[in-house]
Design a protein around this motif. Structure first.
Motif, PDB file in Angstrom:
ATOM      1  N   UNK A   1      68.384  37.637  48.684  1.00 36.24           N
ATOM      2  CA  UNK A   1      67.054  38.269  48.637  1.00 36.24           C
ATOM      3  C   UNK A   1      66.114  37.469  47.746  1.00 36.24           C
ATOM      4  N   UNK A   2      64.820  37.626  48.032  1.00 33.92           N
ATOM      5  CA  UNK A   2      63.741  37.034  47.232  1.00 33.92           C
ATOM      6  C   UNK A   2      62.770  38.157  46.921  1.00 33.92           C
ATOM      7  N   UNK A   3      62.428  38.299  45.650  1.00 35.62           N
ATOM      8  CA  UNK A   3      61.533  39.370  45.217  1.00 35.62           C
ATOM      9  C   UNK A   3      60.173  38.791  44.861  1.00 35.62           C
ATOM     10  N   UNK A   4      59.125  39.408  45.412  1.00 33.72           N
ATOM     11  CA  UNK A   4      57.749  38.995  45.119  1.00 33.72           C
ATOM     12  C   UNK A   4      57.063  40.092  44.318  1.00 33.72           C
ATOM     13  N   UNK A   5      56.319  39.704  43.287  1.00 34.01           N
ATOM     14  CA  UNK A   5      55.531  40.638  42.497  1.00 34.01           C
ATOM     15  C   UNK A   5      54.178  40.005  42.201  1.00 34.01           C
ATOM     16  N   UNK A   6      53.164  40.832  42.119  1.00 32.82           N
ATOM     17  CA  UNK A   6      51.822  40.321  41.793  1.00 32.82           C
ATOM     18  C   UNK A   6      50.996  41.420  41.144  1.00 32.82           C
ATOM     19  N   UNK A   7      49.893  40.995  40.558  1.00 35.66           N
ATOM     20  CA  UNK A   7      48.949  41.927  39.958  1.00 35.66           C
ATOM     21  C   UNK A   7      47.644  41.890  40.746  1.00 35.66           C
ATOM     22  N   UNK A   8      46.820  42.903  40.516  1.00 36.05           N
ATOM     23  CA  UNK A   8      45.538  42.976  41.213  1.00 36.05           C
ATOM     24  C   UNK A   8      44.646  41.784  40.834  1.00 36.05           C
ATOM     25  N   UNK A   9      43.735  41.386  41.710  1.00 36.07           N
ATOM     26  CA  UNK A   9      42.837  40.272  41.376  1.00 36.07           C
ATOM     27  C   UNK A   9      42.015  40.575  40.120  1.00 36.07           C
ATOM     28  N   UNK A  10      41.721  39.527  39.382  1.00 37.97           N
ATOM     29  CA  UNK A  10      40.881  39.704  38.189  1.00 37.97           C
ATOM     30  C   UNK A  10      39.487  40.151  38.582  1.00 37.97           C
ATOM     31  N   UNK A  11      38.981  39.633  39.693  1.00 36.63           N
ATOM     32  CA  UNK A  11      37.649  39.994  40.162  1.00 36.63           C
ATOM     33  C   UNK A  11      37.769  40.542  41.581  1.00 36.63           C
ATOM     34  N   UNK A  12      37.808  41.864  41.748  1.00 31.11           N
ATOM     35  CA  UNK A  12      37.933  42.416  43.112  1.00 31.11           C
ATOM     36  C   UNK A  12      36.726  42.089  43.983  1.00 31.11           C
ATOM     37  N   UNK A  13      35.532  41.994  43.345  1.00 34.05           N
ATOM     38  CA  UNK A  13      34.300  41.664  44.074  1.00 34.05           C
ATOM     39  C   UNK A  13      34.002  42.649  45.200  1.00 34.05           C
ATOM     40  N   UNK A  14      34.533  43.850  45.091  1.00 36.61           N
ATOM     41  CA  UNK A  14      34.314  44.868  46.092  1.00 36.61           C
ATOM     42  C   UNK A  14      35.485  45.856  46.083  1.00 36.61           C
ATOM     43  N   UNK A  15      35.516  46.694  47.080  1.00 36.80           N
ATOM     44  CA  UNK A  15      36.589  47.688  47.193  1.00 36.80           C
ATOM     45  C   UNK A  15      37.750  47.054  47.949  1.00 36.80           C
ATOM     46  N   UNK A  16      38.899  46.928  47.295  1.00 33.87           N
ATOM     47  CA  UNK A  16      40.063  46.304  47.915  1.00 33.87           C
ATOM     48  C   UNK A  16      40.548  47.162  49.083  1.00 33.87           C
ATOM     49  N   UNK A  17      40.816  46.523  50.221  1.00 29.40           N
ATOM     50  CA  UNK A  17      41.363  47.216  51.391  1.00 29.40           C
ATOM     51  C   UNK A  17      42.823  46.863  51.610  1.00 29.40           C
ATOM     52  N   UNK A  18      43.368  45.890  50.865  1.00 23.75           N
ATOM     53  CA  UNK A  18      44.776  45.575  51.013  1.00 23.75           C
ATOM     54  C   UNK A  18      45.061  44.133  50.665  1.00 23.75           C
ATOM     55  N   UNK A  19      46.338  43.716  50.974  1.00 20.27           N
ATOM     56  CA  UNK A  19      46.786  42.358  50.717  1.00 20.27           C
ATOM     57  C   UNK A  19      47.396  41.798  51.998  1.00 20.27           C
ATOM     58  N   UNK A  20      47.281  40.492  52.174  1.00 18.99           N
ATOM     59  CA  UNK A  20      47.894  39.801  53.313  1.00 18.99           C
ATOM     60  C   UNK A  20      48.853  38.755  52.786  1.00 18.99           C
ATOM     61  N   UNK A  21      50.078  38.785  53.310  1.00 16.02           N
ATOM     62  CA  UNK A  21      51.104  37.833  52.896  1.00 16.02           C
ATOM     63  C   UNK A  21      51.555  37.049  54.119  1.00 16.02           C
TER      64      UNK A  21
ATOM     65  N   UNK B   1      20.969  43.628  42.779  1.00 15.02           N
ATOM     66  CA  UNK B   1      22.368  43.972  43.035  1.00 15.02           C
ATOM     67  C   UNK B   1      22.935  43.010  44.063  1.00 15.02           C
ATOM     68  N   UNK B   2      24.090  42.455  43.772  1.00 13.52           N
ATOM     69  CA  UNK B   2      24.747  41.556  44.718  1.00 13.52           C
ATOM     70  C   UNK B   2      25.635  42.376  45.657  1.00 13.52           C
ATOM     71  N   UNK B   3      25.693  42.011  46.924  1.00  8.19           N
ATOM     72  CA  UNK B   3      26.525  42.759  47.875  1.00  8.19           C
ATOM     73  C   UNK B   3      28.008  42.460  47.668  1.00  8.19           C
ATOM     74  N   UNK B   4      28.830  43.188  48.422  1.00  7.63           N
ATOM     75  CA  UNK B   4      30.277  43.026  48.325  1.00  7.63           C
ATOM     76  C   UNK B   4      30.679  41.652  48.812  1.00  7.63           C
ATOM     77  N   UNK B   5      31.698  41.069  48.173  1.00  2.00           N
ATOM     78  CA  UNK B   5      32.189  39.757  48.551  1.00  2.00           C
ATOM     79  C   UNK B   5      33.684  39.775  48.731  1.00  2.00           C
ATOM     80  N   UNK B   6      34.255  38.596  48.831  1.00  2.00           N
ATOM     81  CA  UNK B   6      35.707  38.496  48.964  1.00  2.00           C
ATOM     82  C   UNK B   6      36.306  38.411  47.569  1.00  2.00           C
ATOM     83  N   UNK B   7      37.515  38.949  47.372  1.00  2.99           N
ATOM     84  CA  UNK B   7      38.100  38.986  46.030  1.00  2.99           C
ATOM     85  C   UNK B   7      38.643  37.637  45.603  1.00  2.99           C
ATOM     86  N   UNK B   8      38.910  37.534  44.292  1.00  3.63           N
ATOM     87  CA  UNK B   8      39.594  36.353  43.780  1.00  3.63           C
ATOM     88  C   UNK B   8      41.075  36.458  44.100  1.00  3.63           C
TER      89      UNK B   8
END
Length: 1242
Positions: free
Chosen positions: A964-984, A943-950
């Motif tokens: 105004x400027x609107x930003x939209x995105x989708x979740x990473x294709x490979x979370x590689x672990x439990x997502x804790x959030x996003x940084x912009x 089993x591989x441990x948790x890593x950083x997401x794509x």
């Protein structure tokens, strides 16, 4: 110019003659030291342990030894002192212990049989030879006997026993008839290892000869013949019809009953055999049966050792050479015919006479030093070790407090002069013994220098050199170096002193010149020697010859000026085309130049100047090109146009010889550019008719040349002229000329032997061409044989370029030779090439596979290598197959595609990387050879441990308005672990100026964000990344769209079909000016006129908020009422059958490939200049939205040329769409436009 690299060593003074490591001392080979130093005896030559002699010759028992003083010799016979002086027939050679027993005056050699041992003794010890067992060769006569005819029924088995008389050594047995004709042997009739002749079944034709056993004795070279056997075969067939021999069912045709096999030798179903390690194991199975059985061999629990196993006697015998312990086990032979099969099991036990693991070596020590003698051997059964000193058991020797015996090792501590002795180690078991002598010598010698004194060493500046100082002493002296008598020891920096005392100077400088002194010191004194080192300047060519072009008849001078050390003798020589230059009367060689008078075509080529001294050399190369004379002045030629030369003509062959011919031609016009070269080509009509090949080249100033030819080629020539512009057309071919044939002078190249299947080997080679065939019917003699067995060569004649050898063992080396042959004879003896038969899949998998997780994306592997005999081919790599079984995240689908990592060569560990974090994996390993994969190992899970997401997917930056400027995105294709959030992270920038960076953090479920612009001019750069508990993952960066302005021109194109319908334009900026044209994609020159329009102004926050104004509320109510009235009108028109083509609203404009509207057109407006129905409209909030309906009345009108009115609406249409009825009535009323139109919006 090419210069030689300086040698790695400027000079080596002399060789070192002493190695002193770990306290042991080696005696130098210097005769003066060898003769002076005391040395215990050492046996140098002795007879073999089992010494069999010819009774007709004198007996010689060898024993020679060396020592200082020279040893004396004596012998024992059968463990008792043998007095040589008392036997007149026995003498001992001078300065040797070799015994000579002379029988010229009579005597019986058998009287001297027994066990002999030689003793060599001086005052420092006694050395022993092996126990030599002397036996006299015996060749007894065959007993006379009368043999009755052997009566046997046809088809029955038969054994003719030989029973030769016992000889020493055993005789060689073979069977012949009484008329000395050899007995033909095959799988039915063959001789066993014991000498008997076996018939698996007897046939009538076996009566046609008799059978006599013959014994050949080695020493006497005599052959004794036993009385012959005669056979009487009883048959059910009354006639001896020879035609039945080739009958497909010969036994049935002769009335012989068929029967299952049975063993004639050995008897029963099982037997056992013992063999000694290192000897050959011979297993034999001879079976009877009708038809004659076939024999096959197997080993229980494994395969036969392919590298050592060999089948003999028509597969009835299995020989395994040089057996070892792993060859023990159970072997069985299987005898089978169409009636059935039987098997016999042979249990093989491998024993071993003693063999050395570590043989004791002579030990030379200084007083007070420690040492050890080791006598380590192995065998089966385990051998015992007995120590002796000077030929006596160690237990009965005088005690020595400095000596300690520990099994197979004797340890010496604080040795003294009195410890000198010769020790014997005797290790033995029931199968044999080993005896070794090793002396212990204690030397007390002051240091001595072994090289001549005051040597002169000359080296070149900046080279590396090493000064050696061979010495000897006991105890081993220490060596130090000094320069010019200075007190400091030389070591470090530019100097390096090796363990053997040599001094290396890494880069010689001028200041390194001087006298170097080496001093060897031990407790008994010191000795020194001196070496004088002189540093010389390097030899350099400072003015090198230059490439030159000269006309015939002119004078050329090639310069070669050299700078060298004045104390060294300089020699300057010249090469032409890398061969020594002959200085004729047209040349003059001086110290700094070479002059050539009256340059001719033969002077064309490369010239190399070599400047050398006795220490170094330098060289430089230049090229001389010789041109033909030109009668036309150069300045006139320069003014005329230049071209390729005309083709040569009138080719003529003269001076016809067996291997050469002269070709003459008339040059064509050079077209104002001198001809520099002629290329002669040839064509032959046997192997490659019509294909021209380059033969030779000649300078441009000649018009004939002698061509060297190959035998048996039907030549045809042509000539091509070359100048600086290019090559001429080839001349017309010459007449043909065929040379006579000869045997080939070469053999085919690129010979290879490779298996294409597991039981074959394909031998290939590059076929020879026409100029190397040398004669008709070129063919190839292919020979091959197993490399290890050295069996006789197999051969076959092949006319192609490949041959396949069948029924080969798996992956064994073969010696291969391919020799060319034609009707005139064979080519030279070919070289031997090593090839390999085919590979089979590996039989074993790596074992003990261990997995260690390195990080979230990599693991390390470790495994045990497989045995080489299980690879069954060349080990290419170890390969790990792994796949992602599942993710530790719930409901995340993963691909279980198998991947692999390769580890080339015979490795035992490796790393697998690029794994997905936070996942369950499975892994298997295989061995890979040239055939493919072997069996898979045990499956490992990890089993591989948790890593950083794509990076987040589909990161989109939109600007609905200027505020105004609107930003939209989708979740990473490979979370590689439990997502804790996003940084912009984002910041505004304008040109090179960048504003303050802002940071926003979002929860895992947030996928949208809106940014309020600070000003309408600046752009924004956004960097977004996802986070797990491990950290932030890969970031994705996007920039906001560039705001439109006067200096920003954005170009967009909309492709449409040639017969275009009206097009709607979307995503336009409000309040901007646009230009538009329609042009052909294939030819931009075909274009409409450019029209200009402006979009409406958008609503901005700078305006007052009108939503609360009273007039605005009233206006909205009026508009709502008007819309209600319009809806009622539309409802009425639709109920009356009004027809409007309607297209569904889409989020993006339809492209030319839209399947719902096959013509790819877009509706802009109707004929009545209505507002743009399908285009962009400016809403109250400043954004541009698409209308809800794309209804159009174009289908009902004919429309004119398209144009825009002043408010920016597009009027009319580009093409007219006819009613269906009208189109059908006049199909040619409107021609299709050939232009593939593109709407260009700028």
């Amino acid at each position: 110019m090419a210069r030689p690299q300086p040698p790695p060593w400027g000079h080596t003074a002399f060789l070192l003659c002493l190695l002193g490591i770990g306290g042991a001392i080696e005696i130098p080979m210097d005769p003066s030291i060898q003769n002076e130093l005391p040395q215990p005896p050492t046996i140098t030559k002795q007879s073999v342990k089992d010494h069999i002699v010819d009774p007709r010759d004198n007996i010689l028992i060898e024993c020679e030894a060396k020592g200082n003083p020279a040893p004396s010799f004596h012998w024992t016979r059968n463990s008792r002192f043998f007095n040589v002086a008392k036997d007149p027939r026995v003498s001992m050679r001078r300065r040797s212990g070799t015994l000579v027993i002379d029988f010229r005056s009579g005597g019986r050699p058998e009287e001297y049989e027994g066990e002999y041992q030689c003793f060599a003794r001086n005052k420092f010890g006694t050395a022993l030879s092996n126990r030599i067992r002397l036996q006299v060769s015996k060749s007894p006569l065959w007993p006379k006997e009368n043999l009755d005819p052997v009566v046997v029924q046809e088809g029955a088995p038969l054994t003719l026993q030989c029973n030769p008389p016992p000889g020493l050594p055993s005789p060689v047995i073979f069977w012949m008839s009484s008329s000395m004709e050899p007995i033909t042997q095959d799988k039915r009739v063959s001789q066993g290892h014991n000498g008997d002749l076996y018939f698996s079944n007897v046939l009538v034709q076996d009566m046609q000869t008799d059978y006599s056993c013959n014994a050949r004795f080695h020493f006497t070279h005599t052959i004794q013949q036993k009385n012959p056997f005669t056979l009487k075969v009883l048959t059910n067939h009354p006639y001896n019809d020879s035609s039945l021999r080739n009958h497909p069912d010969m036994y049935s045709a002769r009335g012989v009953a068929e029967r299952t096999p049975s063993f004639m030798y050995p008897q029963g179903t099982s037997s056992s055999q013992m063999v000694l390690r290192g000897t050959d194991l011979l297993l034999e199975c001879i079976a009877s049966g009708v038809p004659t059985p076939d024999i096959a061999w197997y080993k229980k629990g494994g395969d036969l050792p392919s590298d050592k196993a060999k089948f003999e006697n028509f597969n009835k015998a299995l020989r395994i050479t040089s057996v070892s312990e792993e060859d023990s086990g159970e072997y069985f032979c299987l005898a089978s015919n169409k009636m059935g099969s039987i098997r016999h099991t042979i249990s093989v036990r491998v024993k071993a006479a003693p063999y050395w693991l570590e043989e004791p070596k002579n030990l030379i020590l200084a007083p007070g030093e420690d040492g050890r003698l080791v006598c380590r051997a192995n065998g089966n059964p385990k051998p015992t070790v007995q120590w002796m000193v000077n030929g006596e058991p160690l237990q009965s020797a005088p005690p020595n407090p400095n000596r300690e015996v520990a099994g197979d090792t004797i340890i010496f501590r604080d040795t003294q002069i009195s410890s000198r002795a010769v020790y014997q180690c005797n290790t033995s078991n029931e199968h044999g013994y080993l005896l070794a002598n090793a002396f212990v010598s204690v030397l007390d010698v002051p240091p001595r220098m072994l090289s001549p004194r005051n040597q002169l060493i000359r080296v070149i500046l900046y080279n590396r050199t090493r000064l050696d100082c061979p010495f000897f002493g006991s105890p081993i002296p220490t060596l130090r170096w000094f320069k010019n008598g200075q007190g400091s020891n030389l070591d470090g920096g530019n100097y390096h002193v090796y363990e053997n005392g040599s001094l290396e100077i890494k880069m010689i400088r001028k200041e390194d010149q001087g006298i170097y002194t080496c001093v060897a010191t031990n407790i008994l004194g010191k000795a020194e020697n001196q070496v004088r080192l002189e540093v010389k300047d390097p030899t350099r060519i400072f003015r090198m010859p230059e490439d030159q072009t000269a006309k015939r008849g002119t004078t050329v001078q090639l310069e070669c000026r050299v700078k060298h050390d004045p104390s060294l003798k300089l020699t300057v020589s010249w090469l032409k085309d890398d061969e020594p230059l002959y200085i004729g009367n047209r040349m003059k060689k001086e110290d700094d130049s070479l002059t050539i008078f009256g340059v001719a075509e033969r002077d064309h080529g490369s010239y190399t100047c070599i400047a050398s001294t006795e220490l170094d050399q330098d060289l430089a190369k230049a090229y001389l090109t010789v041109l033909a004379d030109q009668t036309t002045p150069t300045n006139r030629l320069a003014a005329l146009p230049k071209g390729r030369p005309d083709r040569p003509r009138d080719l003529e062959l003269t001076d016809l010889a067996e291997r050469s011919v002269r070709l003459t031609w008339i040059p064509g016009d050079d077209n104002n550019s001198p001809i520099t070269e002629y290329v002669v080509q040839f064509e032959e009509d046997q192997f490659q008719p019509g294909i021209w090949h380059d033969h030779s080249k000649f300078p441009g100033g000649v018009n004939s040349g002698v061509l060297q030819l190959s035998p048996y080629v039907n030549y045809q020539f042509r000539v091509i002229a070359v100048n600086e512009v290019g090559s001429s057309h080839p001349s017309l071919p010459s007449e043909r000329y065929r040379t006579s044939g000869a045997p080939p002078e070469s053999n085919p190249g690129d010979v290879k032997g490779e298996g294409t299947r597991k039981n074959n080997m394909e031998i290939t080679w590059t076929p020879m061409n026409a100029t190397s065939a040398f004669g008709p019917n070129l063919r190839y003699i292919v020979r091959w044989r197993r490399r290890e067995t050295r069996e006789t060569w197999n051969n076959v004649t092949v006319w192609g370029s490949r041959y396949v050898v069948g029924q080969t063992p798996v992956y064994v080396p073969y010696e291969i030779r391919v020799q060319a042959e034609n009707d005139f004879g064979k080519g030279p003896e070919p070289d031997t090439v090593i090839g390999y038969s085919g590979e089979d899949y590996p039989r074993a998998a790596p074992t003990d596979v261990k997995v260690r997780v390195l990080n979230s994306t990599a693991i390390s592997l470790q495994w045990n290598r497989v045995y080489s005999d299980t690879v069954q081919g060349q080990l290419r790599e170890y390969r790990a197959y792994y796949w992602r079984e599942s993710s530790l995240l719930k409901n995340l689908w993963v691909s279980q595609k198998r991947q692999h990592a390769s580890f080339s060569g015979d490795r035992l560990r490796g790393v697998v990387s690029r794994l997905f974090p936070y996942s369950n994996y499975k892994l298997e390993m295989v061995v890979v050879n040239g055939r493919g994969d072997g069996p898979r190992s045990e499956t490992k899970e990890f089993t591989t441990p948790e890593g950083v997401p794509s990076a987040p997917r589909r990161f989109r930056v939109r600007q609905p308005n200027l505020q105004t400027i609107t930003l939209e995105w989708d979740h990473p294709e490979h979370p590689n672990g439990i997502l804790t959030g996003y940084s912009l992270r984002y910041a505004a920038f304008n040109g090179t100026k960048v504003g303050k960076q802002m940071v926003e953090n979002f929860s895992p479920n947030d996928t949208k964000f809106t940014v309020q612009r600070a000003d309408p001019v600046s752009r924004y750069r956004f960097t977004l990344s996802a986070r797990t508990q491990v950290g932030a993952g890969e970031a994705v960066t996007e920039e906001s769209p560039a705001p439109p302005n006067e200096g920003n021109h954005t170009k967009k194109t909309v492709p449409v079909k040639a017969q275009a319908q009206p097009v709607q334009l979307t995503d336009l900026y409000p309040g901007m000016t646009y230009t538009l044209r329609v042009y052909s994609r294939d030819n931009e020159g075909i274009s409409s006129t450019i029209i200009t329009f402006m979009t409406s102004t958008a609503y901005t926050n700078n305006q007052a908020d009108i939503a609360t104004q009273g007039w605005f509320i009233g206006l909205m109510c009026a508009i709502a009422l008007l819309v209600l009235i319009l809806l009622i009108v539309c409802f009425i028109k639709r109920s009356r059958g009004g027809k409007y083509p309607v297209r569904e609203k889409k989020d993006v404009p339809l492209g030319p490939e839209d399947p719902k509207e096959e013509d790819g057109s877009f509706d802009y407006s109707d004929e009545d200049n209505k507002p743009l129905q399908g285009g962009s409209q400016t809403s109250l909030d400043g954004t541009i939205k698409q209308q809800e309906s794309d209804d159009s009345l174009v289908d009902y009108g004919e429309g004119g040329e398209g144009q825009f009115n002043e408010d920016g609406s597009f009027i009319g249409q580009y093409t007219v769409k006819k009613d269906k009825e009208e189109t059908e009535g006049n199909e040619s009323s409107e021609a299709t436009s050939p232009v593939n139109a593109i709407y260009s919006l700028a």
